[in-house]
Design a protein around this motif. Structure first.
Motif, PDB file in Angstrom:
ATOM      1  N   TYR A   6      -0.592   0.371  10.149  1.00 41.04           N
ATOM      2  CA  TYR A   6      -0.471  -0.245   8.504  1.00 41.04           C
ATOM      3  C   TYR A   6      -0.838  -1.574   8.375  1.00 41.04           C
ATOM      4  O   TYR A   6      -1.778  -2.874   7.843  1.00 41.04           O
ATOM      5  CB  TYR A   6      -0.696   0.765   7.830  1.00 41.04           C
TER       6      TYR A   6
ATOM      7  N   TYR B 170      -4.442  -4.335   6.568  1.00 46.74           N
ATOM      8  CA  TYR B 170      -3.879  -5.006   5.568  1.00 46.74           C
ATOM      9  C   TYR B 170      -4.896  -6.165   5.947  1.00 46.74           C
ATOM     10  O   TYR B 170      -5.204  -6.857   5.268  1.00 46.74           O
ATOM     11  CB  TYR B 170      -2.565  -5.619   5.326  1.00 46.74           C
TER      12      TYR B 170
ATOM     13  N   GLY C 293       0.761  -1.635   0.220  1.00 47.20           N
ATOM     14  CA  GLY C 293       0.080  -0.094   0.173  1.00 47.20           C
ATOM     15  C   GLY C 293       0.515   0.842   0.084  1.00 47.20           C
ATOM     16  O   GLY C 293       2.178   1.468  -0.414  1.00 47.20           O
TER      17      GLY C 293
ATOM     18  N   ARG D 118      -4.900  -3.848  -1.560  1.00 49.55           N
ATOM     19  CA  ARG D 118      -4.243  -2.207  -1.735  1.00 49.55           C
ATOM     20  C   ARG D 118      -4.330  -1.228  -0.700  1.00 49.55           C
ATOM     21  O   ARG D 118      -6.038  -1.007   0.153  1.00 49.55           O
ATOM     22  CB  ARG D 118      -4.502  -1.577  -2.638  1.00 49.55           C
ATOM     23  N   LEU D 119      -3.960  -0.271   0.308  1.00 51.94           N
ATOM     24  CA  LEU D 119      -4.666   0.650   1.317  1.00 51.94           C
ATOM     25  C   LEU D 119      -3.568   1.994   1.227  1.00 51.94           C
ATOM     26  O   LEU D 119      -2.325   1.883   0.409  1.00 51.94           O
ATOM     27  CB  LEU D 119      -4.645   0.419   2.235  1.00 51.94           C
ATOM     28  N   HIS D 120      -4.302   3.020   0.903  1.00 52.05           N
ATOM     29  CA  HIS D 120      -3.591   4.767   1.061  1.00 52.05           C
ATOM     30  C   HIS D 120      -4.293   5.374   2.394  1.00 52.05           C
ATOM     31  O   HIS D 120      -4.914   5.371   2.645  1.00 52.05           O
ATOM     32  CB  HIS D 120      -4.139   5.364   0.165  1.00 52.05           C
TER      33      HIS D 120
ATOM     34  N   TYR E 203      -9.038   5.378   5.566  1.00 51.25           N
ATOM     35  CA  TYR E 203      -8.516   4.725   6.305  1.00 51.25           C
ATOM     36  C   TYR E 203      -7.832   5.291   7.669  1.00 51.25           C
ATOM     37  O   TYR E 203      -8.008   4.819   8.670  1.00 51.25           O
ATOM     38  CB  TYR E 203      -7.078   4.449   5.628  1.00 51.25           C
TER      39      TYR E 203
END
Ligand code: ANZ
Ligand code: ZN
Length: 822
Positions: free
Chosen positions: A510, A514, A81, A127-129, A135
């Motif tokens: 983070y 996930y 991410g 996938r992350l931001h 988030y």
């Protein structure tokens, strides 16, 4: 067959892999425990620009193990991410008169495309931001949880201030030379009300658990954290002050109390103002103006000229009643220990420098055999014989001295033994825009009121360009419509907190997100955390030693105490990769020695670049791009690829029996590779794969020929080993060998133990020093078997000729010495 077009191969396989979706982690298997899990993590990037050589290296290294674990049948979680809040985007937005999101998400897309092409086996469904409201909603939720526990709080205190970025910094973000970790500007001090996480609450545990990480964390991080947390044992000692309450000092050397000749309090601590006499007040005032300019690091530096003012007051030494003048100086820090010290110039260098600068007495109380510090100007801190120290006189052991004094002080009620930590609470608020807003509302009537959970996230208001210019107060303060809200508690007029959280808060958790990145009901699923955690290997850079890697450990402990996870440490193993340098120096714009990743990929292809980076050195060492050969890597990949072609075109020829020599090389390579991979010797695995390619080529050209099943076996092993570093070439080989994609889903070859046995060795049999026979024996033959074989040999029997055997000396597997009588 002649030409291997790397880019065509890349384009061919990428969509196939995406269709196969081979790298998706299996939550069900992890939850049921039916397959052993492995959580592989590599530090997620800031989206500033495209990927660079450093990313290429760390992803290449990381992917070796992730892919290997899958081959071994593990359920692998390998997410990726972006750490997408932060200053680079905000500064770009100011420059280009746009919103930080524009820069951020454009760069994320660029980096994503590069990563995709780079062929790392990430599970992209996770996938992350961190800058997505979905988030940071949970970042805010965690902040409020911490606050409920008393682990997030606001206080007024002198803080590090970056005059360039116009924001406060955590102690961890001030580099050893006193500059800002982000921009390199000289850090100064300001007195401000700021938000803190109470990291000190976990100081003891953060320190003690390092012992368990010592062996599995490769690199310097464990020691760096140990020093940063800085556990020291000592005492708090109370000194009576004429006309004032007693003052307490923290000392690691209570045994040197008889050598104290003055006291020093931090010039910027409240205490200094309280102790100063009217005559000295102006001098203190003037001095403070100077002090505010210096950083902590400067202030503690031993080589800095000492400065200070006499406060006009005296303290009384509790062990001998001596009168000690009290000074104020900036070399004593306000927020460490008690902000006051007893000065023992003979045995502390900073005190000695100060004493010499101010012409204060020096008294040696430990005779270490060195020259007297009073004459040399060099303080001594080692073991020695106590002198002029009352009840300690004649003792020679420091630990014993410390112990005795503490007993004495405790009996007197003038002191207590303590454990102290250098670690201080983590200052988390920032006066910048592009971060998660602190979810607090300030109400004149109710004070600090948390934003109710159902109103999270507190989204950033739309600001752009000049609105974001640093002004020393938070840009969010300018968004009045956003700031002014009704108090959630009393409904009266109130204001939002206008600071944002440091990006290190986002990255502290983070790896939990996930686990269930799309969960709209919770930060992460505790059941999944139990199934997947902790992380089996984390790869990243040493520059995060006392920043991210410490903060993530702190978060993990808090989450455990909140009952959300059941493990104590986030990263079971850690590996810090070396840097990619060029011509012996760090790559930099000013040196003009930068290597552009995109150009390298264009020129040599993904596989050759990846292979070069993994092959260059053990992962923790630096790689000098001037010393490596991506073109050599390309040539090797083509050689490997040709093996598969030869096997394919020989199919149907008369098959030989299976060349045992080649089979032995193949099986030994696979066997050793497994061990080398487990111990991160990835470069050696590549070297061994190269040897296997050479052996196979030799067998084809001058041995058994390409139709031999041993050659196919070898070529398949090459494809599997190569897929760890050169997935495209490996996939192409796999297809040519007649298999369905993907090679990543193949099974790790089974090693036949019989083929690991080395060929026979020659044992020599001597009688009275003369060689009488040579025997071919197994290398692991026992002494008894070798002796029996030797004595049964016809040549030996003949040489003994019925005489008495007095002694047989056996050195298996090479030598038998027979001594005969008369
Ligand atoms: C007397 C003494 C004698 C000390 C001696 C040292 C050697 P660490 O190990 O870093 O915790 N100190 C205490 N508070 C301080 C502050 N606020 N600012 C600057 N210095 C401070 O070091 C603890 C030692 O650092 C303490 O022990 C104190 O000096 C000093 F031969 O006390 B010592
Ligand atoms: Zn209110």
């Amino acid at each position: 067959d002649a030409h291997y077009d790397v880019h065509a191969v890349e384009e061919k396989w990428l969509p196939v892999w995406e269709r196969l979706d081979a790298f998706r982690a299996d939550d069900a298997a992890a939850l049921s425990g039916e397959r052993e899990k492995r959580y592989a993590l590599t530090m997620f990037p800031y989206p500033s620009g495209d990927l660079h050589m450093g990313h290429a290296e760390v992803f290449a290294i990381h992917d070796v193990l992730a892919r290997y674990w899958r081959f071994r049948g593990h359920d692998v979680l390998n997410p990726m991410g972006w750490d997408s809040f932060g200053l680079p985007a905000e500064n770009a937005a100011i420059r280009n008169d746009e919103h930080p999101a524009t820069y951020t998400y454009a760069n994320i897309e660029t980096q994503f495309e590069s990563m995709r092409r780079y062929g790392v086996s990430f599970d992209w469904s996770r996938r992350l931001h961190t800058s997505d409201p979905e988030y940071y909603r949970w970042t805010q939720w965690l902040f409020l949880k911490f606050r409920e526990q008393g682990l997030a709080y606001r206080k007024n205190s002198p803080v590090n201030w970056c005059p360039n970025d116009q924001t406060v910094l955590a102690n961890e973000q001030v580099l050893a030379d006193g500059t800002c970790e982000r921009c390199g500007a000289e850090v100064t001090k300001r007195e401000l009300t700021q938000w803190y996480f109470r990291t000190t609450h976990y100081a003891q545990e953060l320190h003690d658990c390092l012992d368990d990480l010592q062996d599995s964390w490769i690199g310097k991080v464990v020691n760096a954290q140990r020093n940063w947390i800085g556990r020291s044992e000592g005492a708090h000692v109370s000194f009576a002050v004429e006309g004032h309450d007693p003052i307490t000092v923290f000392t690691t050397r209570p045994d040197t109390l008889w050598g104290a000749t003055f006291m020093v309090v931090a010039a910027d601590a409240k205490l200094a103002g309280e102790l100063v006499t009217t005559e000295q007040a102006q001098a203190l005032e003037d001095y403070l103006v100077e002090v505010r300019k210096a950083s902590d690091i400067d202030r503690l530096a031993t080589d800095r000229p000492k400065s200070g003012v006499f406060l006009g007051t005296y303290a009384v030494n509790p062990v001998n009643g001596e009168r000690l003048p009290i000074w104020a100086s900036d070399y004593v820090l306000a927020d460490y220990g008690t902000g006051a010290i007893m000065a023992v110039p003979a045995h502390d260098q900073r005190d000695l420098d100060f004493a010499r600068a101010m012409d204060l007495p020096v008294r040696r109380v430990v005779d270490t055999g060195d020259e007297n510090p009073e004459e040399t100007g060099v303080a001594t801190s080692g073991n020695g014989t106590y002198v002029s120290s009352g009840p300690l006189d004649g003792l020679t052991d420091k630990a014993e001295g410390i112990h005795r004094v503490i007993e004495l002080l405790e009996a007197d009620g003038t002191g207590t033994g303590t454990v102290n930590f250098r670690l201080r609470d983590w200052l988390l608020s920032r006066q910048r825009y592009w971060g998660a807003p602190i979810p607090i509302i300030h109400c004149a009537a109710c004070g600090e009121v948390p934003v109710p959970g159902d109103q999270l996230p507190v989204e950033l208001p739309e600001l752009r360009g000049a609105d974001l210019k640093p002004k020393g107060t938070s840009p969010l303060g300018g968004a009045r419509e956003w700031v002014e809200v009704a108090c959630p508690s009393c409904g009266g007029p109130a204001e939002r907190d206008t600071d944002t959280m440091d990006t290190f808060v986002d990255s502290s958790w983070y790896f939990f997100r996930y686990l269930s990145p799309n969960d709209a009901t919770q930060a992460f699923d505790p059941a999944l955390a139990k199934a997947w955690g902790p992380i089996d290997l984390y790869i990243g850079g040493d520059e995060h030693a006392v920043l991210h890697l410490l903060y993530a450990r702190f978060f993990t402990k808090v989450l455990r105490d909140l009952g959300l996870i059941d493990w104590d440490e986030p990263f079971s193993a850690y590996l810090s990769q070396g840097k990619v340098i060029n011509g012996g120096r760090k790559m930099s714009k000013s040196l003009g020695n930068g290597v552009n990743l995109g150009e390298q990929l264009e020129k040599f292809g993904v596989d050759a670049v990846r292979l070069t980076l993994v092959f260059a050195s053990p992962p923790e060492d630096n790689i000098d791009w001037a010393d490596v050969s991506p073109s050599g890597a390309s040539k090797f990949l083509q050689r490997a690829w040709r093996l598969a072609g030869d096997v394919a075109s020989a199919a149907g020829d008369d098959a030989a029996a299976g060349d045992t020599a080649l089979r032995k090389v193949t099986h030994k390579t696979i066997h050793d590779a497994a061990q080398l991979l487990e111990s991160y010797r990835f470069n050696v695995v590549v070297a061994r794969t190269m040897e296997l390619v050479n052996a196979t080529r030799k067998a084809i050209d001058s041995g058994c020929g390409a139709a031999d099943p041993a050659v196919r076996e070898a070529a398949e092993a090459v494809a599997i080993l190569l897929s760890l570093v050169a997935p495209y070439t490996a996939e192409e080989m796999w297809e040519r060998l007649g298999h369905q994609p993907s090679v990543a889903q193949a099974a790790w070859p089974t090693v036949d133990p019989a083929l690991l046995v080395e060929d026979s060795v020659t044992a020599v049999v001597q009688i009275q020093g003369k060689v009488r026979a040579r025997l071919e024996v197994a290398p692991d033959i026992s002494e008894a078997d070798l002796e029996a074989l030797a004595l049964a040999d016809p040549g030996v029997v003949k040489a003994i000729d019925g005489r008495d055997v007095r002694k047989v000396i056996v050195r298996a597997p090479k030598l038998v010495n027979v001594v005969i009588g008369g």
